[in-house]
Write an enzyme that holds these catalytic residues in place. Structure first.
Site, PDB file in Angstrom:
ATOM      1  N   LYS A 172      -5.489   3.451  -1.922  1.00 46.14           N
ATOM      2  CA  LYS A 172      -4.718   2.720  -0.898  1.00 46.14           C
ATOM      3  C   LYS A 172      -5.512   2.601   0.402  1.00 46.14           C
ATOM      4  O   LYS A 172      -5.384   1.610   1.126  1.00 46.14           O
ATOM      5  CB  LYS A 172      -3.371   3.405  -0.663  1.00 46.14           C
ATOM      6  CG  LYS A 172      -2.430   3.372  -1.876  1.00 46.14           C
ATOM      7  CD  LYS A 172      -2.117   1.968  -2.377  1.00 46.14           C
ATOM      8  CE  LYS A 172      -0.939   1.954  -3.350  1.00 46.14           C
ATOM      9  NZ  LYS A 172      -0.678   0.623  -3.917  1.00 46.14           N
TER      10      LYS A 172
ATOM     11  N   SER B 298       0.841  -1.199   0.000  1.00 40.42           N
ATOM     12  CA  SER B 298       0.000   0.000   0.000  1.00 40.42           C
ATOM     13  C   SER B 298       0.877   1.249   0.000  1.00 40.42           C
ATOM     14  O   SER B 298       1.947   1.265  -0.628  1.00 40.42           O
ATOM     15  CB  SER B 298      -0.911  -0.064   1.233  1.00 40.42           C
ATOM     16  OG  SER B 298      -1.831   0.985   1.254  1.00 40.42           O
TER      17      SER B 298
HETATM   18  C1  HXC Z   1      -3.555  12.754 -15.778  1.00 45.09           C
HETATM   19  C2  HXC Z   1      -3.573  10.635 -16.648  1.00 45.09           C
HETATM   20  C3  HXC Z   1      -2.166  10.536 -16.494  1.00 45.09           C
HETATM   21  C4  HXC Z   1      -1.477  11.662 -15.950  1.00 45.09           C
HETATM   22  C5  HXC Z   1      -2.887   8.692 -17.361  1.00 45.09           C
HETATM   23  N1  HXC Z   1      -3.962   9.467 -17.175  1.00 45.09           N
HETATM   24  N2  HXC Z   1      -1.773   9.313 -16.956  1.00 45.09           N
HETATM   25  N3  HXC Z   1      -4.258  11.727 -16.269  1.00 45.09           N
HETATM   26  N4  HXC Z   1      -2.216  12.731 -15.597  1.00 45.09           N
HETATM   27  N5  HXC Z   1      -0.160  11.659 -15.776  1.00 45.09           N
HETATM   28  C6  HXC Z   1      -5.352   9.159 -17.511  1.00 45.09           C
HETATM   29  C7  HXC Z   1      -5.546   8.918 -18.997  1.00 45.09           C
HETATM   30  O1  HXC Z   1      -5.624  10.141 -19.720  1.00 45.09           O
HETATM   31  C8  HXC Z   1      -6.876   8.168 -18.996  1.00 45.09           C
HETATM   32  O2  HXC Z   1      -7.970   9.033 -18.790  1.00 45.09           O
HETATM   33  C9  HXC Z   1      -6.750   7.310 -17.757  1.00 45.09           C
HETATM   34  O3  HXC Z   1      -5.777   7.929 -16.919  1.00 45.09           O
HETATM   35  C10 HXC Z   1      -6.303   5.915 -18.076  1.00 45.09           C
HETATM   36  O4  HXC Z   1      -5.082   6.003 -18.761  1.00 45.09           O
HETATM   37  P1  HXC Z   1      -4.589   4.837 -19.739  1.00 45.09           P
HETATM   38  O5  HXC Z   1      -3.206   5.122 -20.128  1.00 45.09           O
HETATM   39  O6  HXC Z   1      -5.603   4.613 -20.806  1.00 45.09           O
HETATM   40  O7  HXC Z   1      -4.732   3.586 -18.752  1.00 45.09           O
HETATM   41  P2  HXC Z   1      -3.897   2.294 -18.630  1.00 45.09           P
HETATM   42  O8  HXC Z   1      -3.205   1.940 -19.908  1.00 45.09           O
HETATM   43  O9  HXC Z   1      -4.792   1.320 -18.031  1.00 45.09           O
HETATM   44  O10 HXC Z   1      -2.720   2.703 -17.606  1.00 45.09           O
HETATM   45  C11 HXC Z   1      -2.937   2.823 -16.234  1.00 45.09           C
HETATM   46  C12 HXC Z   1      -2.093   3.934 -15.629  1.00 45.09           C
HETATM   47  C13 HXC Z   1      -0.651   3.864 -16.053  1.00 45.09           C
HETATM   48  C14 HXC Z   1      -2.268   3.867 -14.118  1.00 45.09           C
HETATM   49  C15 HXC Z   1      -2.667   5.261 -16.136  1.00 45.09           C
HETATM   50  O11 HXC Z   1       0.085   4.907 -15.471  1.00 45.09           O
HETATM   51  C16 HXC Z   1      -0.043   2.532 -15.704  1.00 45.09           C
HETATM   52  O12 HXC Z   1      -0.165   1.592 -16.454  1.00 45.09           O
HETATM   53  N6  HXC Z   1       0.586   2.390 -14.558  1.00 45.09           N
HETATM   54  C17 HXC Z   1       1.084   1.060 -14.110  1.00 45.09           C
HETATM   55  C18 HXC Z   1       2.387   1.148 -13.541  1.00 45.09           C
HETATM   56  C19 HXC Z   1       2.427   2.074 -12.377  1.00 45.09           C
HETATM   57  O13 HXC Z   1       1.767   3.113 -12.344  1.00 45.09           O
HETATM   58  N7  HXC Z   1       3.222   1.756 -11.429  1.00 45.09           N
HETATM   59  C20 HXC Z   1       3.386   2.665 -10.316  1.00 45.09           C
HETATM   60  C21 HXC Z   1       3.480   1.914  -9.147  1.00 45.09           C
HETATM   61  S1  HXC Z   1       4.234   2.922  -7.974  1.00 45.09           S
HETATM   62  P3  HXC Z   1      -8.884   9.610 -19.999  1.00 45.09           P
HETATM   63  O14 HXC Z   1      -9.933  10.413 -19.318  1.00 45.09           O
HETATM   64  O15 HXC Z   1      -7.962  10.437 -20.842  1.00 45.09           O
HETATM   65  O16 HXC Z   1      -9.443   8.405 -20.703  1.00 45.09           O
HETATM   66  C22 HXC Z   1       3.136   3.217  -6.851  1.00 45.09           C
HETATM   67  C23 HXC Z   1       3.680   4.004  -5.705  1.00 45.09           C
HETATM   68  C24 HXC Z   1       2.649   4.170  -4.634  1.00 45.09           C
HETATM   69  O17 HXC Z   1       2.041   2.829  -6.933  1.00 45.09           O
HETATM   70  C25 HXC Z   1       3.199   5.003  -3.534  1.00 45.09           C
HETATM   71  C26 HXC Z   1       4.339   4.324  -2.826  1.00 45.09           C
HETATM   72  C27 HXC Z   1       4.935   5.161  -1.737  1.00 45.09           C
END
Ligand code: HXC
Length: 314
Positions: free
Chosen positions: A188, A170
């Site tokens: 979270k 988390s």
């Molecule tokens: C605003 C954003 C954005 C950004 C994406 N979106 N990035 N909005 N600012 N920087 C929006 C998109 O425009 C879209 O909305 C919606 O989010 C979904 O985006 P997609 O790219 O179509 O979704 P998807 O391919 O499913 O990707 C999911 C994701 C991406 C969360 C957006 O970042 C991802 O795949 N992340 C996975 C890896 C990850 O994030 N790991 C981090 C773990 S670290 P619209 O309205 O345009 O359709 C972590 C740390 C926690 O969690 C804290 C620890 C201390």
């Protein structure tokens, strides 16, 4: 990339602690969860890691397997925790190929830095779906196997090996509230709550369910998404440094080991007391940026991983 043992695990633990045990890990190719998995594998476990990216997941599985001669580590790519069937299929393959699921790490998460004003409903939903629904799907698909494992491994067996344990990874953002992380903080909080329900409903069947809440951890995907000022953040942590992935692996080994047998429904914060310093100068905020000014100008740190290229549809 293979990691030297000292980077993913402290020398505290005994060889063979997790012999003949199997761990199922969502987000297992990520920097934190792969280190957790590597430590468990090094200490005897076989592992199944799942992720969306096929190449990254399979490559990580091969690499994690190098932690111990004879280790079996399966990498299942193309698996999205938002889709229950996708997780259920991976669970079935894990049990078929590795024989059981004794431990689960629900680590898949989504994150990007954005103020509420720039967050579309779909952006909010994406993170809630990956974190909360994804954790639920993982819990739902693995619990029958965890119950079986708990039955086979009642507490205090002579050799001190365990089973029937689940943990979620988390964060601490929802303790204080955190600008630019409304979606993640809400998600979270949901994850923490869900894991408590698992503890209450499945504790009587021998399963333990806990949460690890990492603080800022150096050289991780999360850090690359949240800040480009690692050194500065480290200097503000009461513990005097950023966390290392091995801090999270060691907490994981503890919770899954016999030493953690009576720890259930707990959130173990591993952050050097960082969250107690408050939340307004956290993710997406450089030293040149002042709260609340950056909220009026719309400024966030430059060059963060996962930063949105185009303007919000809002
Ligand atoms: C605003 C954003 C954005 C950004 C994406 N979106 N990035 N909005 N600012 N920087 C929006 C998109 O425009 C879209 O909305 C919606 O989010 C979904 O985006 P997609 O790219 O179509 O979704 P998807 O391919 O499913 O990707 C999911 C994701 C991406 C969360 C957006 O970042 C991802 O795949 N992340 C996975 C890896 C990850 O994030 N790991 C981090 C773990 S670290 P619209 O309205 O345009 O359709 C972590 C740390 C926690 O969690 C804290 C620890 C201390």
């Amino acid at each position: 990339m293979s990691l030297p043992e000292s980077e993913y695990m402290s020398p505290t633990w005994r060889d063979g602690l997790f012999n003949n045990r199997v761990v199922f890990v969502t987000g297992g190719a990520g920097t934190i969860c792969s280190a957790q998995t590597r430590a468990l594998v090094r200490l005897g476990a076989d592992a199944c890691i799942i992720g969306r990216n096929v190449e990254k997941t399979e490559k990580a599985a091969k690499d994690i397997a190098t932690a111990r001669a004879g280790a079996r580590v399966i990498g299942i790519g193309g698996c999205d925790v938002r889709n229950f069937q996708s997780v259920a299929d991976a669970v079935e393959r894990c049990v078929k190929e590795l024989g059981a699921i004794d431990f689960v790490i629900a680590g898949a998460a989504g994150n990007f830095v954005v103020p509420l004003s720039g967050m579309s409903p779909n952006a909010f939903k994406s993170v809630i779906d990956i974190d909360v629904l994804g954790t639920f799907n993982t819990v739902k698909a693995t619990l029958p196997h965890l119950v079986t494992s708990a039955e086979k491994n009642p507490h205090a067996k002579a050799e001190g090996r365990t089973g029937g344990r689940i943990l979620a990874v988390s964060a601490t953002f929802h303790y204080t509230g955190m600008p630019l992380q409304a979606h993640v903080a809400a998600a979270k909080a949901g994850v923490d709550s869900l894991m408590t329900s698992v503890a209450l409903e499945y504790g009587p069947r021998g399963v333990t369910s806990n949460v690890i809440a990492p603080g800022p951890i150096a050289n991780t995907e999360g850090m690359a998404r949240l800040s480009n000022a690692e050194a500065e953040i480290g200097s503000r942590v009461p513990g005097g440094r950023l966390g290392a992935v091995r801090d999270i692996s060691d907490a994981t080994v503890y919770l899954f080991s016999d030493a953690g047998s009576y720890v259930n429904g707990h959130v173990l914060v591993v952050d050097g007391a960082s969250w107690r310093m408050g939340g307004a100068n956290g993710p997406g905020v450089d030293s040149t940026m002042q709260y609340p000014n950056y909220l009026f100008t719309g400024e966030i740190s430059k060059g963060l991983a996962g930063g949105k290229k185009s303007k919000s549809k809002l």
